[in-house]
Structures are given as structure tokens and as C-alpha cells.
Design an enzyme around this catalytic site. Sequence first.
Site, mmCIF file in Angstrom:
data_model
loop_
_atom_site.group_PDB
_atom_site.id
_atom_site.type_symbol
_atom_site.label_atom_id
_atom_site.label_comp_id
_atom_site.label_asym_id
_atom_site.label_seq_id
_atom_site.Cartn_x
_atom_site.Cartn_y
_atom_site.Cartn_z
ATOM 1 N N ALA A 22 -5.773 6.193 -2.279
ATOM 2 C CA ALA A 22 -6.440 4.833 -2.359
ATOM 3 C C ALA A 22 -8.003 5.347 -2.924
ATOM 4 C CB ALA A 22 -6.662 4.306 -0.856
ATOM 5 N N GLY A 25 -7.582 5.656 -6.455
ATOM 6 C CA GLY A 25 -7.039 4.290 -6.977
ATOM 7 C C GLY A 25 -8.123 3.307 -6.961
ATOM 8 N N ASP A 26 -9.218 3.331 -5.953
ATOM 9 C CA ASP A 26 -10.195 2.539 -6.005
ATOM 10 C C ASP A 26 -10.897 2.741 -7.349
ATOM 11 O OD1 ASP A 26 -12.189 0.772 -5.097
ATOM 12 O OD2 ASP A 26 -13.403 2.416 -4.347
ATOM 13 N N ALA A 27 -11.306 3.961 -7.476
ATOM 14 C CA ALA A 27 -12.263 4.158 -8.681
ATOM 15 C C ALA A 27 -11.387 4.000 -10.090
ATOM 16 C CB ALA A 27 -12.345 5.776 -8.782
ATOM 17 N N GLU A 30 -11.137 0.010 -10.423
ATOM 18 C CA GLU A 30 -12.552 -0.628 -10.670
ATOM 19 C C GLU A 30 -12.951 -0.308 -11.960
ATOM 20 O OE1 GLU A 30 -16.725 -1.629 -8.671
ATOM 21 O OE2 GLU A 30 -15.122 -1.167 -7.425
#
Length: 148
Positions: A22, A25-27, A30
Site C-alpha cells: 500500500a 501503491g499510494d505513491a 498518485e
Amino acid sequence: MSYNKIMREIIDYKQLNGLDLAYLGDAVYETFIRQHLLAQGITKPMWLQRTAKNFVSAKAHAAIYNLMVEDEMLTAEELEYFKRGRNAKSHTKAKNTDVVTYRISTGFEALMGYLHASQQDARLDELVTWIIAQVESGRTRDNGTTTK
């Protein structure tokens, strides 16, 4: 070390826990969304933030995930990595949402991290393109994630 070499460093994604996936994946997700918004000509910080919220908030992630399930967009393996993130024990609390939405969001981010770490670039691009189309068409509006 060059940018491309760093971005292609091999990550043993099978050994990463859901929160690690996560985090990545967030980076990754985004970055896709920021690139898209800037390419659309949105350059004022206030509008970038407002528009990005439709894509990157926990509520948006939950709405997008629900559409992915409804439209049968995910493979069995992708669902497993989503669940790895959703079920991970997090020591942080949801800021502006309920716990269930926050956990779904973590699962969504883990899915994005898995696709990037496993170098499934075409699949990641396919899903992000689909996501952008869903948000921009208003399909997430029913869940209160798209401003009118």
C-alpha cells in the site's frame, strides 16, 4: 543511478506485507493521477487538490474498488493482493473516514503497489485508464466522491 534503473529495481513483492504494498501503491497511483491532471491543463494548486480528491481519497478508492468488483475488472490474483492490503493490521487511524472505507482504501493501494512491484506495467496502465474514465464519467458520484 538513473531514474529508469531505480524504477526498475526488482522488488520481491511476494514477500511484502499489505502495508508495504500500500505504501508503494499510494505513491505510484498518485503519480499517475497527478500526471493526468497536469496533462488536462489543471495548474492551479487549489483545483489540483480538489480534483485529485475525486481520485485519491479513501472514499474515492472505496468507490473505485466497488466499481471494479461490479464490472469484474480484477483477476483472482489481484483480488488476493487487494485482500492482503485490506486485511493488514495498521497502527494508524483513518482521518476523515470510517474504518471500513480506510481498509478498502489500503487494499486498493496494495493492489496498485502489487501491479507496480510485479512490473505489470500494461495492466497497471489499463486499470488506471479505466479508473480515470469511471471518475470522469461520474460513476463514482453516487458514493459522494466526485464533485459536480
